[in-house]
Design a protein around this motif. Structure first.
Motif, PDB file in Angstrom:
ATOM      1  N   MET A  58       0.934  -1.666   0.147  1.00 37.99           N
ATOM      2  CA  MET A  58      -0.164   0.179   0.045  1.00 37.99           C
ATOM      3  C   MET A  58       0.995   1.052  -0.548  1.00 37.99           C
ATOM      4  O   MET A  58       0.641   2.335  -0.473  1.00 37.99           O
ATOM      5  N   ALA A  59       2.514   1.344   0.622  1.00 41.91           N
ATOM      6  CA  ALA A  59       2.998   2.560   0.740  1.00 41.91           C
ATOM      7  C   ALA A  59       3.856   2.440  -0.485  1.00 41.91           C
ATOM      8  O   ALA A  59       3.745   3.475  -1.173  1.00 41.91           O
ATOM      9  N   GLN A  60       3.706   1.894  -1.171  1.00 42.21           N
ATOM     10  CA  GLN A  60       4.756   1.109  -2.682  1.00 42.21           C
ATOM     11  C   GLN A  60       4.002   1.595  -3.553  1.00 42.21           C
ATOM     12  O   GLN A  60       4.823   2.653  -4.332  1.00 42.21           O
ATOM     13  N   SER A  61       3.097   0.961  -3.675  1.00 40.49           N
ATOM     14  CA  SER A  61       2.549   1.045  -5.055  1.00 40.49           C
ATOM     15  C   SER A  61       1.482   3.119  -4.970  1.00 40.49           C
ATOM     16  O   SER A  61       1.687   3.656  -6.269  1.00 40.49           O
ATOM     17  N   ARG A  62       1.978   3.403  -3.912  1.00 36.73           N
ATOM     18  CA  ARG A  62       1.815   4.822  -4.203  1.00 36.73           C
ATOM     19  C   ARG A  62       2.652   5.538  -4.888  1.00 36.73           C
ATOM     20  O   ARG A  62       2.418   6.983  -5.529  1.00 36.73           O
ATOM     21  N   ASN A  63       3.553   5.264  -5.153  1.00 34.69           N
ATOM     22  CA  ASN A  63       4.814   5.777  -5.605  1.00 34.69           C
ATOM     23  C   ASN A  63       4.546   5.517  -7.481  1.00 34.69           C
ATOM     24  O   ASN A  63       5.254   5.357  -8.389  1.00 34.69           O
ATOM     25  N   TYR A  64       3.603   4.112  -8.170  1.00 33.83           N
ATOM     26  CA  TYR A  64       3.510   4.450  -9.433  1.00 33.83           C
ATOM     27  C   TYR A  64       1.855   4.534  -9.407  1.00 33.83           C
ATOM     28  O   TYR A  64       1.054   4.171  -8.564  1.00 33.83           O
ATOM     29  N   GLY A  65       1.887   4.514 -11.016  1.00 32.18           N
ATOM     30  CA  GLY A  65       0.745   4.235 -11.827  1.00 32.18           C
ATOM     31  C   GLY A  65       0.591   3.032 -11.541  1.00 32.18           C
ATOM     32  O   GLY A  65       1.382   2.255 -12.115  1.00 32.18           O
ATOM     33  N   LEU A  66      -1.131   2.681 -11.976  1.00 34.50           N
ATOM     34  CA  LEU A  66      -1.186   1.206 -12.482  1.00 34.50           C
ATOM     35  C   LEU A  66       0.109   0.825 -13.889  1.00 34.50           C
ATOM     36  O   LEU A  66       0.634   0.179 -13.971  1.00 34.50           O
ATOM     37  N   PRO A  67      -0.636   1.744 -15.031  1.00 31.64           N
ATOM     38  CA  PRO A  67       0.481   0.461 -16.276  1.00 31.64           C
ATOM     39  C   PRO A  67       2.355   1.169 -15.872  1.00 31.64           C
ATOM     40  O   PRO A  67       2.325   0.318 -16.632  1.00 31.64           O
ATOM     41  N   GLN A  68       1.959   1.735 -15.056  1.00 34.78           N
ATOM     42  CA  GLN A  68       3.794   1.628 -14.402  1.00 34.78           C
ATOM     43  C   GLN A  68       4.011   0.401 -14.521  1.00 34.78           C
ATOM     44  O   GLN A  68       5.037  -0.005 -14.186  1.00 34.78           O
ATOM     45  N   LEU A  69       3.086  -0.084 -12.914  1.00 33.96           N
ATOM     46  CA  LEU A  69       3.360  -1.368 -12.706  1.00 33.96           C
ATOM     47  C   LEU A  69       3.643  -2.257 -13.476  1.00 33.96           C
ATOM     48  O   LEU A  69       4.175  -2.917 -13.516  1.00 33.96           O
ATOM     49  N   GLU A  70       2.306  -2.312 -14.166  1.00 33.22           N
ATOM     50  CA  GLU A  70       2.424  -3.459 -15.709  1.00 33.22           C
ATOM     51  C   GLU A  70       3.431  -3.571 -16.194  1.00 33.22           C
ATOM     52  O   GLU A  70       4.205  -4.917 -16.996  1.00 33.22           O
ATOM     53  N   GLY A  71       3.784  -2.576 -16.518  1.00 29.48           N
ATOM     54  CA  GLY A  71       5.405  -2.333 -17.329  1.00 29.48           C
ATOM     55  C   GLY A  71       5.776  -2.738 -16.612  1.00 29.48           C
ATOM     56  O   GLY A  71       7.511  -3.299 -17.677  1.00 29.48           O
ATOM     57  N   ILE A  72       6.275  -2.371 -15.772  1.00 28.32           N
ATOM     58  CA  ILE A  72       7.449  -3.469 -14.814  1.00 28.32           C
ATOM     59  C   ILE A  72       6.980  -4.847 -14.620  1.00 28.32           C
ATOM     60  O   ILE A  72       8.442  -5.716 -14.286  1.00 28.32           O
ATOM     61  N   LEU A  73       6.352  -5.064 -14.377  1.00 27.70           N
ATOM     62  CA  LEU A  73       5.774  -6.518 -14.872  1.00 27.70           C
ATOM     63  C   LEU A  73       6.629  -7.121 -15.908  1.00 27.70           C
ATOM     64  O   LEU A  73       6.752  -8.092 -16.134  1.00 27.70           O
ATOM     65  N   ASP A  74       6.173  -6.273 -17.199  1.00 22.32           N
ATOM     66  CA  ASP A  74       5.984  -6.845 -18.827  1.00 22.32           C
ATOM     67  C   ASP A  74       8.530  -7.085 -18.628  1.00 22.32           C
ATOM     68  O   ASP A  74       9.019  -7.962 -18.609  1.00 22.32           O
ATOM     69  N   ARG A  75       8.816  -5.522 -17.599  1.00 22.42           N
ATOM     70  CA  ARG A  75      10.414  -5.820 -17.617  1.00 22.42           C
ATOM     71  C   ARG A  75      10.543  -7.338 -16.851  1.00 22.42           C
ATOM     72  O   ARG A  75      12.290  -8.166 -17.059  1.00 22.42           O
ATOM     73  N   LEU A  76      10.137  -7.264 -16.030  1.00 23.39           N
ATOM     74  CA  LEU A  76      10.722  -8.267 -14.628  1.00 23.39           C
ATOM     75  C   LEU A  76      10.117  -9.722 -15.819  1.00 23.39           C
ATOM     76  O   LEU A  76      11.282 -10.860 -15.641  1.00 23.39           O
ATOM     77  N   LEU A  77       9.007  -9.788 -17.041  1.00 26.10           N
ATOM     78  CA  LEU A  77       9.011 -10.958 -17.632  1.00 26.10           C
ATOM     79  C   LEU A  77      10.287 -11.528 -17.933  1.00 26.10           C
ATOM     80  O   LEU A  77      10.642 -12.584 -19.423  1.00 26.10           O
ATOM     81  N   SER A  78      10.471  -9.956 -18.919  1.00 24.41           N
ATOM     82  CA  SER A  78      12.078 -10.315 -19.777  1.00 24.41           C
ATOM     83  C   SER A  78      13.149 -10.724 -19.149  1.00 24.41           C
ATOM     84  O   SER A  78      13.600 -11.506 -20.196  1.00 24.41           O
ATOM     85  N   SER A  79      13.085 -10.395 -17.887  1.00 23.41           N
ATOM     86  CA  SER A  79      14.846 -10.827 -17.240  1.00 23.41           C
ATOM     87  C   SER A  79      14.640 -12.315 -17.416  1.00 23.41           C
ATOM     88  O   SER A  79      15.266 -12.865 -17.611  1.00 23.41           O
TER      89      SER A  79
ATOM     90  N   LEU B 105      18.953  -4.735 -14.268  1.00 20.11           N
ATOM     91  CA  LEU B 105      16.981  -4.865 -13.841  1.00 20.11           C
ATOM     92  C   LEU B 105      17.005  -3.787 -12.576  1.00 20.11           C
ATOM     93  O   LEU B 105      16.438  -2.707 -13.167  1.00 20.11           O
ATOM     94  N   VAL B 106      17.788  -4.124 -11.954  1.00 12.87           N
ATOM     95  CA  VAL B 106      17.589  -2.539 -10.351  1.00 12.87           C
ATOM     96  C   VAL B 106      18.349  -1.756 -10.673  1.00 12.87           C
ATOM     97  O   VAL B 106      17.239  -0.229 -10.526  1.00 12.87           O
ATOM     98  N   ALA B 107      18.949  -1.439 -11.770  1.00 14.45           N
ATOM     99  CA  ALA B 107      19.653  -0.076 -12.244  1.00 14.45           C
ATOM    100  C   ALA B 107      18.410   0.528 -13.262  1.00 14.45           C
ATOM    101  O   ALA B 107      18.346   1.784 -13.039  1.00 14.45           O
ATOM    102  N   GLU B 108      17.665  -0.388 -13.066  1.00 17.12           N
ATOM    103  CA  GLU B 108      16.909   0.001 -14.721  1.00 17.12           C
ATOM    104  C   GLU B 108      15.898   0.643 -13.842  1.00 17.12           C
ATOM    105  O   GLU B 108      15.350   2.055 -13.777  1.00 17.12           O
ATOM    106  N   LEU B 109      15.400  -0.153 -13.132  1.00 13.31           N
ATOM    107  CA  LEU B 109      14.356   0.112 -12.309  1.00 13.31           C
ATOM    108  C   LEU B 109      14.595   1.187 -10.983  1.00 13.31           C
ATOM    109  O   LEU B 109      13.720   2.243 -10.862  1.00 13.31           O
ATOM    110  N   THR B 110      15.539   1.823 -10.809  1.00 10.84           N
ATOM    111  CA  THR B 110      16.158   3.244  -9.763  1.00 10.84           C
ATOM    112  C   THR B 110      15.744   4.219 -10.557  1.00 10.84           C
ATOM    113  O   THR B 110      16.312   5.194  -9.792  1.00 10.84           O
ATOM    114  N   GLN B 111      15.981   4.123 -11.748  1.00 10.59           N
ATOM    115  CA  GLN B 111      16.141   5.417 -12.840  1.00 10.59           C
ATOM    116  C   GLN B 111      14.411   6.214 -11.945  1.00 10.59           C
ATOM    117  O   GLN B 111      13.621   5.843 -12.380  1.00 10.59           O
TER     118      GLN B 111
END
Length: 344
Positions: A298-319, A336-342
């Protein structure tokens, strides 16, 4: 400590193991009220051989011996010695002075050197101008060298089992493995958890169920530390969390699985909170997860919109695909971690 000469070199010490070892040596001096008067602690970066030997030659007060504790002296001296082509003569003279003193069985007090790391190819270790180095002094019984490093993940279960045995604690093998997995190489906490489990078991053998009931799994908390840092776009903090997980022997595939799980929970929580408000217990019941990860999500998801989270999930699947088709797993996780923290 009696009249027997005992000089020590503690290498790469774990903070807990070092504290325990120093406590044993201090207690061996005798009366605790007098102990502080017969203990000197020196900073090796600011002390030379003359300083150390001055303290080593001082008379003890109402005790047989004094204890002189010197931190990071040999590593600092080693760095000042220079090379064979450009030696530092003053540092070499100092090295001779300290090695000669350690070779003297008539040294009147006990010395404890604490160094994180020494190069065993250098003169301090191997010897200098015919003088015995630390290695030879150890073999001759004039210096006790102890490796006090934190046990690696494979050796950790044996350390737990040995510690339990020494303390008279009966614990099942599976419970030992579970404790190592849950706590990792935090030796101080492991000792406290063993004591807690002993009290709970009340004389019987500690079981895996006991560990599961009483001990929290730190690996899960470390994963949340990593995703916290990613959510904050804090690359340095994320890498620290990643290295902490690796020190706990977490494989790249496990890391990817756990990171993916956390983001899936965030997506579920983000979606559910958009449907209606609630605390972590309400949301946990609606998404079918435990309250602790839901509260974090609940705290972490405030940093993202739902489309961003879905995009990250796609990136995780490609990893996941890359790691299974030839990419180096550790490198892929680092990227992966370097990209996600940009920042974005």
């Amino acid at each position: 400590m009696g009249s027997v000469l005992t000089n020590f070199l503690f290498l790469a010490p774990d903070e807990f193991l070092l504290g325990k070892r120093l406590s044993q040596l201090k207690q061996a001096i005798g009366d605790l009220e007098m102990a502080s008067l017969n203990i000197a602690e020196l900073d090796g970066a600011r002390s030379d051989a003359s300083d150390i030997l001055y303290h080593a030659g001082a008379l003890p007060f109402l005790a047989d011996r004094r204890l002189i504790i010197v931190r990071e002296y040999f590593s600092n001296l080693e760095s000042r010695l220079g090379t064979a082509k450009s030696p530092n003569r003053a540092a070499q003279d100092e090295a001779r002075q300290i090695l000669e003193a350690l070779a003297d069985p008539g040294l009147s007090n006990d010395l404890v050197f604490i160094d994180d790391k020494l190069d065993k190819r250098r003169a301090i270790w191997r010897g200098l101008d015919g003088l015995a180095g630390l290695d030879r002094l150890s073999k001759d019984g004039l210096l006790v060298i102890e490796e006090l490093g934190t046990p690696n993940p494979r050796a950790l279960p044996a350390w737990i089992a040995n510690t339990a045995r020494q303390d008279g604690i009966d614990i099942a093998g599976q419970a030992v493995q579970m404790l190592a997995t849950y706590v990792g190489a935090d030796l101080r906490r492991l000792t406290l958890e063993l004591d807690k489990l002993r009290s709970y078991a009340a004389g019987r053998s500690i079981t895996p169920d006991d560990v599961q009931r009483l001990v929290s799994d730190t690996s899960d908390a470390l994963i949340w530390d990593l995703t916290d840092a990613i959510g904050q776009r804090d690359g340095r903090k994320a890498m620290r969390a990643l290295y902490a997980l690796r020190r706990n022997d977490a494989s790249p595939f496990y890391l990817l699985t756990m990171i993916t799980r956390q983001y899936r929970i965030m997506i579920k929580v983000k979606d559910e909170t958009s449907r209606g408000p609630g605390n972590e217990y309400d949301i946990a019941g609606r998404v079918g997860e435990s309250p602790f990860p839901v509260k974090k999500a609940m705290a972490q998801s405030r940093n993202y919109g739902l489309p961003q989270l879905e995009g990250i999930l796609d990136r995780l699947l490609s990893s996941d695909f890359a790691m299974k088709t030839g990419a180096d797993p550790n490198t892929e996780i680092d990227i992966l971690v370097a990209e996600l923290t940009q920042s974005r």
